[in-house]
Design an enzyme around this catalytic site. Sequence first.
Site, PDB file in Angstrom:
ATOM      1  N   LYS A   1      33.990  28.202  43.418  1.00 19.51           N
ATOM      2  CA  LYS A   1      33.693  28.497  42.184  1.00 19.51           C
ATOM      3  C   LYS A   1      34.922  28.374  41.298  1.00 19.51           C
ATOM      4  CE  LYS A   1      29.658  29.964  42.898  1.00 19.51           C
ATOM      5  NZ  LYS A   1      28.502  29.242  42.580  1.00 19.51           N
ATOM      6  N   CYS A   2      34.641  28.377  40.136  1.00 18.39           N
ATOM      7  CA  CYS A   2      35.595  28.216  38.955  1.00 18.39           C
ATOM      8  C   CYS A   2      36.812  29.112  39.376  1.00 18.39           C
ATOM      9  CB  CYS A   2      35.102  28.348  37.609  1.00 18.39           C
ATOM     10  SG  CYS A   2      36.140  27.962  36.153  1.00 18.39           S
ATOM     11  N   PRO A   3      38.098  28.903  39.180  1.00 21.23           N
ATOM     12  CA  PRO A   3      38.756  27.721  38.702  1.00 21.23           C
ATOM     13  C   PRO A   3      38.843  26.615  39.874  1.00 21.23           C
ATOM     14  CG  PRO A   3      40.291  29.430  38.772  1.00 21.23           C
ATOM     15  CD  PRO A   3      38.948  29.994  39.279  1.00 21.23           C
TER      16      PRO A   3
END
Length: 77
Positions: A15-17
């Site tokens: 998942k981001c980042p």
Amino acid sequence: MNSLTDEVYDLRGLKCPLPVLKTEKRLRGLPSGAILTVETSDPLAIIDIPHFCSENGHILVASEKTETGHRFVMRKG
């Protein structure tokens, strides 16, 4: 002699980042002009990866939706 590498970096499930951070780290180790293909399942990557490329002088060669997420092909600037 071809100095370009064509490798696939599987970042699905992150998942981001993390996809952008790991892409940046991988590109750092490649020669200028190298091709890197990134596979990701993070929906924010469709915004983050193109932005990362434009901000850092890399060329986004291709961007396509896949069954499991998205695939980006970039050339290191």
